[in-house]
Every structure is written in structure tokens, then in C-alpha cells.
Scaffold this motif. Structure first.
Motif, mmCIF file in Angstrom:
data_model
loop_
_atom_site.group_PDB
_atom_site.id
_atom_site.type_symbol
_atom_site.label_atom_id
_atom_site.label_comp_id
_atom_site.label_asym_id
_atom_site.label_seq_id
_atom_site.Cartn_x
_atom_site.Cartn_y
_atom_site.Cartn_z
ATOM 1 N N VAL A 23 0.845 -1.203 0.000
ATOM 2 C CA VAL A 23 0.000 0.000 0.000
ATOM 3 C C VAL A 23 0.878 1.250 0.000
ATOM 4 O O VAL A 23 0.608 2.211 -0.726
ATOM 5 N N ALA A 24 1.936 1.229 0.809
ATOM 6 C CA ALA A 24 2.843 2.376 0.859
ATOM 7 C C ALA A 24 3.446 2.660 -0.509
ATOM 8 O O ALA A 24 3.706 3.822 -0.862
ATOM 9 N N GLY A 25 3.636 1.629 -1.303
ATOM 10 C CA GLY A 25 4.234 1.786 -2.624
ATOM 11 C C GLY A 25 3.386 2.539 -3.615
ATOM 12 O O GLY A 25 3.846 2.893 -4.704
ATOM 13 N N ARG A 26 2.112 2.809 -3.271
ATOM 14 C CA ARG A 26 1.272 3.611 -4.186
ATOM 15 C C ARG A 26 1.620 5.083 -4.097
ATOM 16 O O ARG A 26 1.161 5.873 -4.939
ATOM 17 N N ALA A 27 2.394 5.512 -3.097
ATOM 18 C CA ALA A 27 2.673 6.937 -2.884
ATOM 19 C C ALA A 27 3.966 7.351 -3.566
ATOM 20 O O ALA A 27 4.974 6.640 -3.524
ATOM 21 N N GLY A 28 3.942 8.529 -4.197
ATOM 22 C CA GLY A 28 5.152 9.143 -4.733
ATOM 23 C C GLY A 28 5.825 8.347 -5.816
ATOM 24 O O GLY A 28 7.046 8.213 -5.830
ATOM 25 N N ARG A 29 5.051 7.824 -6.789
ATOM 26 C CA ARG A 29 5.634 6.977 -7.829
ATOM 27 C C ARG A 29 6.148 7.791 -9.014
ATOM 28 O O ARG A 29 6.737 7.234 -9.928
ATOM 29 N N ALA A 30 5.889 9.083 -9.018
ATOM 30 C CA ALA A 30 6.404 9.939 -10.097
ATOM 31 C C ALA A 30 7.413 10.910 -9.497
ATOM 32 O O ALA A 30 8.131 10.580 -8.557
ATOM 33 N N GLU A 31 7.439 12.149 -10.034
ATOM 34 C CA GLU A 31 8.471 13.081 -9.570
ATOM 35 C C GLU A 31 8.148 13.709 -8.222
ATOM 36 O O GLU A 31 9.019 14.254 -7.545
ATOM 37 N N LYS A 32 6.873 13.629 -7.791
ATOM 38 C CA LYS A 32 6.495 14.228 -6.506
ATOM 39 C C LYS A 32 6.790 13.260 -5.372
ATOM 40 O O LYS A 32 6.482 12.077 -5.472
ATOM 41 N N PRO A 33 7.391 13.751 -4.278
ATOM 42 C CA PRO A 33 7.695 12.851 -3.158
ATOM 43 C C PRO A 33 6.429 12.365 -2.472
ATOM 44 O O PRO A 33 5.400 13.050 -2.473
ATOM 45 N N GLY A 34 6.513 11.171 -1.880
ATOM 46 C CA GLY A 34 5.353 10.577 -1.220
ATOM 47 C C GLY A 34 5.548 10.429 0.269
ATOM 48 O O GLY A 34 6.671 10.342 0.773
ATOM 49 N N THR A 35 4.410 10.401 0.984
ATOM 50 C CA THR A 35 4.416 10.216 2.433
ATOM 51 C C THR A 35 3.406 9.126 2.780
ATOM 52 O O THR A 35 2.322 9.063 2.191
ATOM 53 N N VAL A 36 3.766 8.279 3.744
ATOM 54 C CA VAL A 36 2.885 7.207 4.193
ATOM 55 C C VAL A 36 2.715 7.322 5.700
ATOM 56 O O VAL A 36 3.704 7.334 6.440
ATOM 57 N N ILE A 37 1.459 7.444 6.144
ATOM 58 C CA ILE A 37 1.150 7.504 7.576
ATOM 59 C C ILE A 37 0.564 6.154 7.981
ATOM 60 O O ILE A 37 -0.457 5.727 7.444
ATOM 61 N N ILE A 38 1.211 5.495 8.940
ATOM 62 C CA ILE A 38 0.787 4.165 9.396
ATOM 63 C C ILE A 38 0.228 4.310 10.801
ATOM 64 O O ILE A 38 0.970 4.555 11.750
ATOM 65 N N GLN A 39 -1.089 4.187 10.933
ATOM 66 C CA GLN A 39 -1.753 4.344 12.224
ATOM 67 C C GLN A 39 -1.682 3.033 13.010
ATOM 68 O O GLN A 39 -1.974 1.972 12.477
ATOM 69 N N SER A 40 -1.308 3.116 14.302
ATOM 70 C CA SER A 40 -1.193 1.900 15.104
ATOM 71 C C SER A 40 -1.385 2.217 16.588
ATOM 72 O O SER A 40 -0.971 3.273 17.063
ATOM 73 N N TYR A 41 -2.037 1.275 17.277
ATOM 74 C CA TYR A 41 -2.132 1.355 18.731
ATOM 75 C C TYR A 41 -0.960 0.622 19.396
ATOM 76 O O TYR A 41 -0.856 0.591 20.617
ATOM 77 N N ARG A 42 -0.100 0.030 18.591
ATOM 78 C CA ARG A 42 1.077 -0.684 19.101
ATOM 79 C C ARG A 42 2.330 -0.207 18.360
ATOM 80 O O ARG A 42 3.037 -0.998 17.737
ATOM 81 N N PRO A 43 2.604 1.092 18.413
ATOM 82 C CA PRO A 43 3.731 1.628 17.636
ATOM 83 C C PRO A 43 5.094 1.155 18.117
ATOM 84 O O PRO A 43 6.088 1.319 17.408
ATOM 85 N N ASP A 44 5.131 0.529 19.318
ATOM 86 C CA ASP A 44 6.416 0.048 19.843
ATOM 87 C C ASP A 44 6.620 -1.444 19.581
ATOM 88 O O ASP A 44 7.578 -2.034 20.074
ATOM 89 N N HIS A 45 5.748 -2.069 18.787
ATOM 90 C CA HIS A 45 5.934 -3.488 18.461
ATOM 91 C C HIS A 45 7.245 -3.632 17.691
ATOM 92 O O HIS A 45 7.468 -2.951 16.685
ATOM 93 N N PRO A 46 8.150 -4.525 18.121
ATOM 94 C CA PRO A 46 9.491 -4.577 17.513
ATOM 95 C C PRO A 46 9.476 -4.889 16.011
ATOM 96 O O PRO A 46 10.276 -4.328 15.261
ATOM 97 N N LEU A 47 8.590 -5.784 15.560
ATOM 98 C CA LEU A 47 8.570 -6.119 14.135
ATOM 99 C C LEU A 47 7.993 -4.977 13.307
ATOM 100 O O LEU A 47 8.464 -4.713 12.193
#
Length: 740
Positions: free
Chosen positions: A588-612
Motif C-alpha cells: 500500500v505504501a508503494g502507491r505513494a510518490g511513484r512519479a516526480e512528486k515525493p510521497g508520504t505514508v502515515i501508518i496508524q497503530s495502537y502498538r507503535p512500539d511493536h518490535p517487528l
């Protein structure tokens, strides 16, 4: 027929029985007609009170049963084999490996129209110039350039099939005009392979970067080799495919390209038609039955030089096959989940080996099985770490949802980023992998929830049209106006789905177009192709959808991706859950910024400290996958062992459990438990009751594939003799991908 030496036909019939069947040659056939009966043709035979179509496996003058007990076949349906060569060998391998009756495997390999007695191989329409047409010159077509193009192609190459003319960009209406003027004519004939065209390309290939060129140069085109092309999203894997296929076509061979989803096929076909001046055909379930037979026959005859299709296309008959490409090889869609439970990716490997040709497996997020084989040097490992055309890799941001105000599951920080993206005239994508408005309808007064009558699952609330829908069995109901338990009129929709996200986003960004992309909104034919065209126009808009948006699409003006619910995979009961979560996030992240414009991906999580999860974002998929491989190795899970699931389901739970208990007893007698062989179960499936049937499974794990195959063959034979096996629906899933 000579009664002293009758001709005995051994057939594979589409029945659930694990055996071949013997018949006499048709009673009215002459010795010459009997001689013309060759393996691979279809034969119509009596079977009890039915008439079946089977495939001739062999013929002889001896039988396993008394000759007088054999029935004569009705008739042969073909003059030449419809299944032969590498497809026959592939069917035989699939039947043995996946423990499925050979007759059913062979019928699955044929178009539906050829599975019936009245189905016949089609004839192909060919075009050529008439004598009058051959006497003209280009000056006669000055006012009609399309007719001139058609005339020139026919003058130098006729006769040509319509598929070949389409590949050469000849306009059909121009052909009709030439026919009206008696300058061209068409005729039907048996299809035959076209001579290798000197013109393979319509356009000049793009210049490869160093990594792409190294990948292409590594491929050996005249011997078997399995190549894992691990390239980050947007790194130009498709260009490597195209240039590898060009080399095969220039050698007069054919190419087979497998894609995971039907929605990707039109996009892939369009790209290939831009590049190649050869006939290209499609094989997938969205092609109408008649057209599918014609497309299959185009491949069978050698006319089609490139075949593009979904998993069923792995059985496409290609007499001059030179390369197989499996795009997005990690995708679960390549595994058939019912009937013949085969993996098209794995059968593609077997087919490439039998044909001594290269196989290219491409993915930004390879399956752990493929990555493990590459790391063990069983596969050639080719890596593309740079995005093509100097496009920047999108920046990944992990958003802690515990500290965020929300709008239907979308954080305020995400809403702000979407607003800024739209104001810049760019496009944004919100990914939420749940259809419908809300996963649950509940009563907050007494705790009642809308449950499916037939499954251990809650029904999903949909708003357009308003209904309750079970996504597991398909059951539907109208939402109640009040709680059936306590009569409370205030019922609450709990959780987020694509419809609710669409409603929330449309209310917040009412100046912009919000487009929902899921199974419900994309049912219309060509809907995905029309959406792609709309997005390529570049107008600012907001996409909200499921995994349909995650696979291989190129949206150059999408610069922001918001992934709403990342935590599902972290909590999955399936041991592959975390692997799938990582693949989904990166795809899904790969859909962002595929041309000359830079892309940003925001990943929402309630477990942002999960090691994996942290490793996935900071180190990328490759290192994330290697960490999971380490965990799998320590507990001897695939790909470090070889698994099979014996599934059983019945309206009576005791019957399903009893059959699997018996199966476990038989298996332990055949192969006592040891470090090389273990059994778990019977245990309930993750969803024990589905579609009003109770489901249980027996898990078998082996250190060696051959041990597994031998035991399963003996186990199937023993179970078929059990009376209970006739009252319980059961199946074997070899190398299961879905543990549910």
C-alpha cells in the motif's frame, strides 16, 4: 473391431474417485478409427446413468477387469489431443502432489466449453487480400490511411488471424471496408502457429539502470532457472519483464505472465500492447466463456505469443513456451482455496523446470518461502533497491493512535495531512481493509449484536443499500429498528469500514471527489480500468478502499497514503499474519510518490512500539522478513517444514471430529509421531461454524516432502474406505496458505 484383440481405453474422468476407468473403443469404430485414438483426446462415455467426458490416458489390448464387463465408449470428440506434452505432465504432478483426482485436475485445465460433449475446438478467422487487392498500390489509399495500413500488412504478411492483425494495430473497421470493396476476404480454418515475426516491438525499450540491467543479464534464457526479482515498489520490475519477454519473442518463443488479480489484467495488457507488436491474449474468469475458449485456442495453436492471466492460466497450453513470469508472487490469490487447492506459483516452477526455461518471480515483498529459497541459493536472487526514473522512496511515519483524536478511525493528524495534500492539487489514498459501513451493529444497553445465523461471526452493516451482510457465507438481512433483546431503539454501528470512511471523508472534504474502491463499488465491468484512467488525469481527489488498491497500480499523482488499521496482522491467530501485515503495509505504501512528486505514508497503530512493526518501518521489508524467518526456524514452521491440513466439515460437529480423529489414528499407525513427523488435532477452525457447517482440521507437519506425499496417498486411500467419509465433506490442503 477385432474381438480377439479389443482396444481398451484407459480414461481419467471428472469424478471424486482416485482411479482411472477402463472402456472399450466405440462399438462402431473401424481399426483405422481405433488407431486414431491417441492419448490426450476427449472421449464421451457412459458412467452409471450419466454421460461424462474424460481424457484418454492410454490404450492397450489388455484390461484390469474382465473384457465382457467393460462398456464401449460412445465417441471420440477430438482428432488431436487437447491435453498433451507439458500440460499432461503438469496435471499428473498436480494430482499427485495436491492429492486430487486426475480427471478433475485435467478438466480444470480446460476451458469450460471443452468439458462438455458439445464443446469443440473453434476455427480461426483469417484475412488475406483478394486478387484485385493484390493488384493495387499505396497510391490507391491516400485518402484512407487506416485502410492503407491494413492493406500493407496483408500484402506483406497474409493470411493473418484477427489476433495477429490486432497486435499489428490494424483497425477492424478498415478491414471491413476493404472487404466491402472486394479488396480483402476472410475465411475460417484450423488455427496454426504463425511464423516468427521480424517485428516484435511497437516502441523502443526504456534504458535500464544498473540494477535492472544486471537482473536482465543474469537470466539464462535456454535453461531452467528460478529467479526471484525482489524490487521495491516503483523500481521498474515490469520493465525487466518486458525486456526479458522481448528476447524470448525474438527467438520465436511464447511467454506466460501470471498476475494475482483480474483488476490488474487490463492495466498489464495495455502496457504489453504498447510495447509488443505480437498477438497477446488473456485468460481469467472475467473473460466470457466463448471468448475464453477462443483465447485458450489461440495459445494452444501458437498464435498468441504472450498469454496474460490469473492463476488458472498456469495450465494454458503454449507449445513454444520460452519464459514464465509470476508478478506479485507473494499474493494469496495464486493459491486456489477450494476444489483443487493448487498454488499457481509453485506449479509455474514445476512447469518451467519440465520445459527447461527460466521462471521470473517478482515482488517488492516476497513470500517467506521464496525468500528462504533465494537466501539458500536455490533461486537466483536479483534485487532492485532504487526507484526507477529517480522517483524518491516514500517517507514512512508511524502514528501513535493512543494520543490522537479520531474521525471514524482516522486520526486528526491524518486528516490534516489529507487536507494539505488536496490543497496542493495532489491525490491521497486512505487504506482500510474492511468493506461495508461498520463491522458490527450492537445494542449498548444490553450488549446484543447482529450475529449471522449460519456462522460464528457478526454481520457487517452496509449503508448503500442498507443491509446486514455476512462476508463469510453471504447471508443478508434487514437491520432491525430496535434491539431484538431489550427493545432499545438506539442501536450503534461499531467499528470502521470503507463506507463509513467514505462518508466521514466526504463530509470533511466536500470540495473534492471521494472515490470508494472495494468489492461492492467495483462490481461493474471495466470499473477498475475507468478508475485508473480517471486518476491518471491528475485532478485532486481522495481514494478510500481495500486491498484492491494495494496491488501493482500506478497512480502518479498519489502522494499521500494513510493506512488506518495496521494492527490486525499483529493480532492474527494465523502464523502468517505478521508476514501478511508487512506485505500489505509495504504494498500500500508503494502507491505513494511513484512519479516526480515525493510521497508520504502515515501508518496508524495502537502498538507503535511493536518490535517487528518498528523494524519494518526503519529497516524495510527485507530485514523484517529475515527476522520472521528466524522465528519460523526456531519453531520449525514453514518454510522449515512441510505442512498439510486435513479439513472436515459437517452439519453435525461430532461427525467432522470423528472423521479427523480416525484420520489421526490412521496417520499415527502409518507414520508414528517423531521429530520428522507431527500431528495436531482435530481442532476447531478459527471460525468453527461457517455456512451452518461445523469445521475442524488436522494439522500434519513433515521434515521431508516425499514422506508427506507418501503418507497422504495412503491416508486418502484408507479414508475413502471409511463409511463416515461419505457423510462428511473433507479435503486435503497441501502447503496451506490460509489456516482458517
Amino acid at each position: 473391431m477385432n474381438c480377439d484383440h479389443p482396444t481398451v481405453l484407459t480414461l481419467a474422468l471428472p469424478t471424486p474417485l482416485f482411479r482411472h476407468f477402463e472402456y472399450l473403443a466405440p462399438a462402431d469404430y473401424t481399426p483405422a478409427q481405433n488407431d486414431a485414438l491417441i492419448p490426450g483426446i476427449r472421449v464421451e462415455v457412459p458412467f452409471g446413468r450419466q454421460t461424462l467426458v474424460g481424457i484418454l490416458i492410454s490404450k492397450s489390448h489388455t484390461a484390469s477387469y474382465p473384457i465382457e464387463k467393460l462398456k464401449p465408449a460412445y465417441q471420440a470428440l477430438d482428432a488431436k489431443p487437447v491435453i498433451h506434452g507439458d500440460i499432461l505432465a503438469l496435471c499428473q504432478f498436480a494430482a499427485e502432489y495436491y492429492q486430487h483426482p486426475l480427471g478433475e485436475v485435467m478438466m480444470a485445465a480446460l476451458p469450460q466449453k471443452l468439458r462438455a460433449s458439445d464443446g469443440a475446438l473453434p476455427q480461426t478467422a483469417y484475412w488475406q487480400l483478394t486478387t484485385e487487392g493484390k493488384g493495387l498500390n499505396s497510391e490507391n489509399f491516400k485518402r484512407s490511411p487506416k485502410q492503407q495500413t491494413a492493406w500493407e500488412v496483408l500484402l506483406h504478411s497474409a493470411p493473418l488471424a484477427e489476433t495477429a492483425l490486432t497486435a499489428k494495430q490494424v483497425d477492424k473497421s478498415a478491414l471491413k471496408q476493404l472487404q466491402k470493396k472486394n479488396l480483402a476476404e476472410t475465411f475460417l480454418a484450423d488455427a496454426q502457429a504463425l511464423p516468427a515475426s521480424q517485428q516484435v516491438l511497437n516502441e523502443t525499450p526504456r534504458t535500464l539502470n544498473n540494477e535492472q540491467q544486471h537482473a536482465l543479464d543474469t537470466i539464462r534464457f535456454h535453461k531452467f532457472g528460478c529467479y526471484l526479482l525482489e524490487g521495491i515498489t516503483g523500481s521498474g520490475k515490469t520493465e525487466v519483464y518486458l525486456q526479458a519477454i522481448a528476447r524470448v519473442l525474438q527467438a520465436g518463443q511464447q511467454a506466460l505472465v501470471l498476475v494475482p488479480e483480474i483488476g490488474l489484467t487490463p492495466q498489464t495488457v495495455a502496457r504489453f500492447e504498447e510495447r509488443f507488436a505480437v498477438p497477446i491474449t488473456q485468460l481469467h474468469s472475467n473473460v466470457a466463456k466463448g471468448a475464453r475458449l477462443e483465447n485458450w485456442h489461440s495459445a494452444f495453436s501458437g498464435q498468441a505469443r504472450i498469454v496474460i492471466g490469473t492463476r488458472l492460466a498456469v495450465f494454458a497450453p503454449l507449445p513454444e513456451l520460452g519464459i514464465i513470469i509470476v508478478d506479485e508472487e507473494h499474493d494469496l490469490s495464486f493459491k486456489q482455496q477450494e476444489g483443487l487447492r493448487y498454488s499457481a506459483r509453485d506449479l509455474a516452477i514445476v512447469r518451467a523446470k519440465k520445459n527447461n526455461i527460466p521462471l521470473l518471480l517478482g515482488s517488492a515483498t516476497p513470500s517467506l518461502e521464496s525468500l528462504h529459497n533465494a537466501l539458500q541459493q536455490r533461486y537466483h536472487h536479483l534485487r532492485l533497491t532504487q526507484r526507477a526514473a529517480n522517483a524518491a522512496t516514500p517517507a514512512l511515519q508511524l502514528l501513535d493512535m493512543r494520543k490522537q483524536p479520531q474521525h471514524a478511525g482516522i486520526a486528526q493528524a491524518s486528516m490534516d495531512a489529507i487536507s494539505a495534500t488536496l490543497e496542493r492539487g495532489e491525490q491521497a489514498l486512505v487504506f482500510i481493509n474492511r468493506r461495508g459501513f461498520a463491522p458490527s451493529l450492537i445494542c449498548q444497553s444490553c450488549g446484543w449484536s447482529a450475529a449471522c445465523k449460519y456462522c460464528d461471526a457478526r454481520m457487517t452493516l452496509h449503508n448503500s443499500p442498507r443491509k446486514l451482510h455476512c462476508h463469510h457465507c453471504g447471508a443478508m438481512a434487514y437491520p432491525p429498528s430496535q434491539c431484538p433483546s431489550c427493545m432499545n431503539p438506539a442501536l450503534s454501528a461499531l467499528g470502521q469500514g470503507t463506507e463509513r470512511a467514505e462518508e466521514t471523508l466526504q463530509a470533511a472534504f466536500n470540495q473534492h471527489t471521494v472515490i470508494r474502491v472495494d468489492q461492492d463499488s467495483m462490481q461493474r465491468k471495466n470499473a477498475m480500468a475507468e478508475l485508473t484512467q480517471q486518476l491518471l488525469e491528475g485532478q485532486p481527489c481522495l481514494l478510500v478502499g481495500t486491498q484492491m488498491l494495494a496491488k501493482g497500480h500506478h497512480f502518479p499523482n498519489v502522494t499521500l497514503v494513510v493506512i488506518v488499521d495496521t494492527d490486525q496482522g499483529l493480532l492474527s491467530g494465523d502464523f502468517r499474519g505478521i508476514e501478511r501485515m508487512g506485505q500489505q503495509v509495504i504494498q500500500v505504501a508503494g502507491r505513494a510518490g511513484r512519479a516526480e512528486k515525493p510521497g508520504t505514508v502515515i501508518i496508524q497503530s495502537y502498538r507503535p512500539d511493536h518490535p517487528l512493526l518498528t523494524q519494518l518501518i526503519t529497516e524495510g521489508y527485507h530485514n523484517f522478513a529475515k527476522s520472521i524467518l528466524g522465528e519460523r526456524a526456531s519453531c520449525r514452521m514453514p518454510p522449515y517444514n512441510h505442512m498439510a491440513l486435513l479439513r472436515a466439515e459437517s452439519k453435525r460437529a461430532d461427525n467432522a471430529k470423528a472423521l479427523l480423529t480416525k484420520a489421526a489414528q490412521i496417520a499415527r499407525q502409518l507414520q508414528p509421531p517423531s521429530p520428522e513427523c507431527s500431528y495436531l488435532g482435530p481442532i476447531p477452525a478459527f471460525m468453527e461454524r461457517r455456512n451452518d457447517r461445523f469445521r475442524y482440521q488436522l494439522q500434519l507437519q513433515f521434515s521431508h516432502r516425499q514422506t508427506r506425499t507418501q503418507l497422504l496417498q495412503q491416508l486418502v486411500e484408507a479414508l475413502n474406505k471409511e463409511a463416515l467419509s461419505k457423510r462428511v465433506r473433507w479435503s486435503i490442503d497441501v502447503d496451506p496458505q490460509d489456516m482458517g
